[in-house]
Design a protein around this motif. Structure first.
Motif, PDB file in Angstrom:
ATOM      1  N   ALA A  50     -12.685  16.160   3.753  1.00  0.00           N
ATOM      2  CA  ALA A  50     -11.865  16.896   4.944  1.00  0.00           C
ATOM      3  C   ALA A  50     -12.587  16.572   6.087  1.00  0.00           C
ATOM      4  CB  ALA A  50     -11.873  18.353   4.516  1.00  0.00           C
ATOM      5  N   GLN A  51     -13.903  16.281   6.167  1.00  0.00           N
ATOM      6  CA  GLN A  51     -14.566  16.315   7.541  1.00  0.00           C
ATOM      7  C   GLN A  51     -14.475  14.862   7.972  1.00  0.00           C
ATOM      8  OE1 GLN A  51     -18.375  18.007   7.506  1.00  0.00           O
ATOM      9  NE2 GLN A  51     -18.870  17.591   9.706  1.00  0.00           N
ATOM     10  N   HIS A  52     -14.931  13.778   7.213  1.00  0.00           N
ATOM     11  CA  HIS A  52     -14.997  12.248   7.926  1.00  0.00           C
ATOM     12  C   HIS A  52     -14.163  11.485   7.060  1.00  0.00           C
ATOM     13  CE1 HIS A  52     -18.743  14.034   9.665  1.00  0.00           C
ATOM     14  NE2 HIS A  52     -19.145  14.449   8.410  1.00  0.00           N
ATOM     15  N   GLY A  53     -12.880  11.842   6.377  1.00  0.00           N
ATOM     16  CA  GLY A  53     -12.235  10.729   5.479  1.00  0.00           C
ATOM     17  C   GLY A  53     -11.309  10.178   6.606  1.00  0.00           C
ATOM     18  N   PHE A 101      -8.030   5.785   5.745  1.00  0.00           N
ATOM     19  CA  PHE A 101      -7.586   7.426   6.075  1.00  0.00           C
ATOM     20  C   PHE A 101      -7.732   7.874   4.703  1.00  0.00           C
ATOM     21  CE2 PHE A 101      -5.423   4.995   9.310  1.00  0.00           C
ATOM     22  CZ  PHE A 101      -5.665   5.395  10.442  1.00  0.00           C
ATOM     23  N   ALA A 102      -8.665   8.872   4.696  1.00  0.00           N
ATOM     24  CA  ALA A 102      -9.001   9.473   3.272  1.00  0.00           C
ATOM     25  C   ALA A 102      -9.354  11.027   3.449  1.00  0.00           C
ATOM     26  CB  ALA A 102      -9.998   8.517   2.532  1.00  0.00           C
ATOM     27  N   THR A 146       0.920  -1.232  -0.042  1.00  0.00           N
ATOM     28  CA  THR A 146       0.027   0.003   0.059  1.00  0.00           C
ATOM     29  C   THR A 146       0.847   1.126  -0.034  1.00  0.00           C
ATOM     30  OG1 THR A 146      -1.955   1.061   0.980  1.00  0.00           O
ATOM     31  CG2 THR A 146      -0.285   0.222   2.392  1.00  0.00           C
ATOM     32  N   VAL A 147       0.267   2.423  -0.143  1.00  0.00           N
ATOM     33  CA  VAL A 147       0.858   3.640  -0.261  1.00  0.00           C
ATOM     34  C   VAL A 147       0.265   4.556   0.679  1.00  0.00           C
ATOM     35  CG1 VAL A 147       1.622   5.713  -1.626  1.00  0.00           C
ATOM     36  CG2 VAL A 147       2.105   3.267  -2.620  1.00  0.00           C
ATOM     37  N   ALA A 148       1.141   5.436   1.481  1.00  0.00           N
ATOM     38  CA  ALA A 148       0.399   6.404   2.245  1.00  0.00           C
ATOM     39  C   ALA A 148       0.848   7.837   1.731  1.00  0.00           C
ATOM     40  CB  ALA A 148       1.129   6.531   3.688  1.00  0.00           C
ATOM     41  N   LEU A 149       0.156   8.767   1.902  1.00  0.00           N
ATOM     42  CA  LEU A 149       0.314  10.127   1.375  1.00  0.00           C
ATOM     43  C   LEU A 149       0.595  11.103   2.509  1.00  0.00           C
ATOM     44  CD1 LEU A 149      -1.722  10.974  -1.930  1.00  0.00           C
ATOM     45  CD2 LEU A 149       0.588   9.895  -1.869  1.00  0.00           C
ATOM     46  N   TRP A 189      -4.241  10.055   3.236  1.00  0.00           N
ATOM     47  CA  TRP A 189      -4.539   8.861   2.371  1.00  0.00           C
ATOM     48  C   TRP A 189      -3.645   7.558   2.775  1.00  0.00           C
ATOM     49  CZ3 TRP A 189      -8.228   7.651  -0.901  1.00  0.00           C
ATOM     50  CH2 TRP A 189      -7.995   6.830  -1.674  1.00  0.00           C
ATOM     51  N   LEU A 190      -4.479   6.554   3.320  1.00  0.00           N
ATOM     52  CA  LEU A 190      -4.001   5.255   3.401  1.00  0.00           C
ATOM     53  C   LEU A 190      -4.789   4.186   3.511  1.00  0.00           C
ATOM     54  CD1 LEU A 190      -1.553   3.502   4.301  1.00  0.00           C
ATOM     55  CD2 LEU A 190      -1.839   3.855   6.671  1.00  0.00           C
TER      56      LEU A 190
END
Length: 605
Positions: A55-58, A49-50, A25-28, A37-38
């Motif tokens: 922005a509020q619930h990701g 994790f998005a 996988t990749v994390a940003l 992002w993960l």
């Protein structure tokens, strides 16, 4: 900033992200130190994790100083491990971010490690681990266990461990599920924040001391791979970073190459063109194999070839444009209840290009096999017979209209598709002459020459001074540049086409994909690198070198590229890191170096 400022709505600009990966996988990681992002456990999984898309619930993993600071960052040399330095009025501290690998390769679970080291003075930090809603599909919850708080998000289990990370007591009254904490980094201090996750299986909580050693092991593992990387030509730093980005996108469980690490990052401010690129495009696989062979990287090359032939046999006889990472055909597109990056939707999983006829994919399959054979791979009988059957199929299919490389809705006789058919049969004849494909290649030779004659008669537009997008059109298509590289045409016609494309599709040193694309999207990064490579192929090496010098400066501060770049302000758009962009950079560097060496050998320049 202009009206389409990508920093609006609390979202970081896309060019602010660095990527870390573990082969699964990749994390940003944003410039502020927040991981937005993960997906776990795999890159194609639903992202727990998005914040990148909601922005509020990701959901996100935040770690940063609680006071104003200056930030600088870099990859640890020869790795995909990120080091960020924070400088405040009172001190300096560094954070090292890694997706940890095991002793024998990737771990069977996801393990994100963040090591915080005090350099001087004191720097206060806060942190927060907040899982998201899987793009609006579920509601996460938290449980207290004998080992601390555990967060659950559908069938994903997430836990936080660490050393001296000072987790707070869980407050069940908070509206968002999260684990938080804070501490002060002082000179020579060393702390650890670790997020571990599994999906639909038990979760083992690691010993933080083992994770700390695992960060160093991960650095050593990346450096061992980089030592096998053989390239000492121009633009070496950019080429090496692009190779490391591609290595992150090799899905180690299968050998497939992921087109990009993300989904749904928009190609234009008004939205609509938001696609999932977490699939294995045959095209990207072909370019990756060609690059890896040049660098002497045998294991990834063999894994990619093996994955491809297994996948085609399992899902043939016709080729698909792309496949799931496990080799099955991707079959559907699903829209999710999430607002999208900077509020630009939709957010989707899946890609509607599946099911299209794209004739260029046949050229890609043959290119992979030819590349491997020419670097001392022997094809097995079943693969040889498969290729013979595909060559016969191309002899019939090339007369059909298709959707072209750009996955367009209108089926036409696209010039670059016909050139791809020529390339497929050119490679088929080559492989047959080397004894790697059974049967008599005479039909392939004959049909190859028919295709060339048809292109020269129908696809060259003298008024435009270019190969045009399709017969009877004056529109241009940057994908024909690939066939300077393939060898279809390196004559004055291709040189004239390059000039026409620069005039008609150019934007400073960047390039749009085709006529009219400037009204609908931003410039396509790979096209500009193809232009540089094509300049080298037609003997304009000085121009190619000058353009390449400018293009490599288009990467972000850590050397990554997205799918598209805005002409107006250089902002990144589209999914990232984008394999095709980095592949085009590598291919351009290799091509220009080869052509420059050839010119010197002939005493030119």
């Amino acid at each position: 900033m202009h009206d389409d400022d990508p920093g609006r709505d609390g979202h970081e600009p896309l060019e602010s992200y660095a990527a870390i990966g573990d082969g699964r996988t990749v994390a940003l990681v944003g410039a502020t130190g927040r991981i937005d992002w993960l997906p776990v456990p795999d890159i194609a999984s639903a992202p727990v994790f998005a914040r990148l898309l909601d922005a509020q619930h990701g959901g996100f993993i935040a770690l940063q100083p609680s006071v104003p600071c200056a930030v600088s960052r870099r990859y640890v040399s020869g790795t995909n491990v990120l080091e960020t330095t924070y400088t405040t009025d009172d001190g300096v501290a560094t954070v090292t971010d890694a997706l940890v690998v095991g002793v024998a390769g990737r771990l069977p679970w996801s393990e994100l490690a963040r090591r915080i080291e005090g350099v001087s003075g004191s720097v206060p930090f806060t942190w927060r681990v907040q899982p998201g809603t899987l793009l609006g599909e579920v509601s996460p919850w938290v449980e207290e266990t004998e080992r601390g708080a555990v967060m659950r998000c559908d069938d994903i289990t997430v836990a936080v461990v660490g050393s001296d990370h000072d987790a707070n007591e869980l407050d069940a009254t908070q509206p968002d599920v999260a684990v938080t904490g804070g501490f002060t980094a002082t000179a020579s201090s060393r702390r650890l924040l670790v997020v571990v996750a599994t999906r639909d299986e038990p979760l083992r909580l690691p010993d933080p001391a083992n994770v700390d050693r695992g960060i160093d092991r991960t650095v050593a593992s990346w450096r061992a791979w980089t030592r096998e990387f053989s390239y000492d030509g121009p633009w070496r730093r950019a080429v090496q970073r692009s190779a490391l980005a591609l290595k992150m996108l090799v899905h180690s469980p299968s050998g497939a190459i992921v087109a990009a690490a993300t989904t749904s990052l928009p190609e234009r401010p008004r939205g609509g063109k938001n696609w999932d690129y977490r699939f294995a495009w045959v095209r990207d696989l072909a370019y990756t194999v060609r690059s890896l062979v040049h660098f002497g990287l045998r294991e990834e090359t063999h894994a990619a070839l093996s994955w491809l032939v297994r996948t085609i046999r399992a899902n043939g006889p016709d080729l698909h444009v792309f496949y799931d990472l496990d080799g099955s055909p991707a079959t559907h597109v699903e829209e999710h209840h999430a607002p999208g990056w900077a509020g630009i939707g939709p957010v989707v999983t899946g890609n509607p290009a599946q099911g299209q006829l794209q004739l260029g994919v046949y050229a890609d399959v043959f290119a992979i096999c030819r590349t491997c054979v020419d670097s001392d791979t022997l094809l097995d009988r079943a693969t040889g017979q498969l290729l013979a059957n595909l060559a016969d199929r191309v002899c019939d299919l090339w007369r059909h209209p298709d959707s072209g490389m750009w996955e367009l809705a209108e089926q036409r006789h696209y010039t670059s598709s016909k050139m791809g058919c020529w390339q497929a049969l050119e490679d088929a004849v080559h492989l047959a002459e080397r004894g790697q494909i059974p049967g008599d290649p005479s039909r392939w030779r004959t049909e190859r020459e028919r295709i060339r004659a048809w292109i020269e008669e129908n696809c060259w537009n003298a008024d435009a001074g270019a190969y045009v997008i399709a017969p009877g059109s004056e529109d241009l298509d940057a994908s024909v540049l690939l066939h300077a590289i393939s060898g279809f045409d390196r004559s004055e016609r291709m040189s004239s086409t390059i000039d026409a494309l620069s005039r008609g599709l150019g934007a400073d040193d960047l390039l749009y994909r085709y006529t009219g694309a400037d009204q609908d999207e931003h410039t396509f990064v790979a096209c500009a690198f193809w232009l540089a490579a094509a300049l080298g192929c037609v003997g304009r090496v000085d121009e190619a070198t000058s353009l390449m010098d400018r293009l490599v400066r288009r990467t972000n501060d850590v050397g990554l590229l997205s799918e598209m770049i805005a002409e107006e302000d250089g902002a990144f758009w589209g999914n990232l890191p984008q394999a095709l962009s980095h592949l085009a950079l590598i291919d351009a560097a290799l091509t220009i170096r080869t052509m420059a060496d050839g010119a010197r050998g002939r005493g030119e320049g």
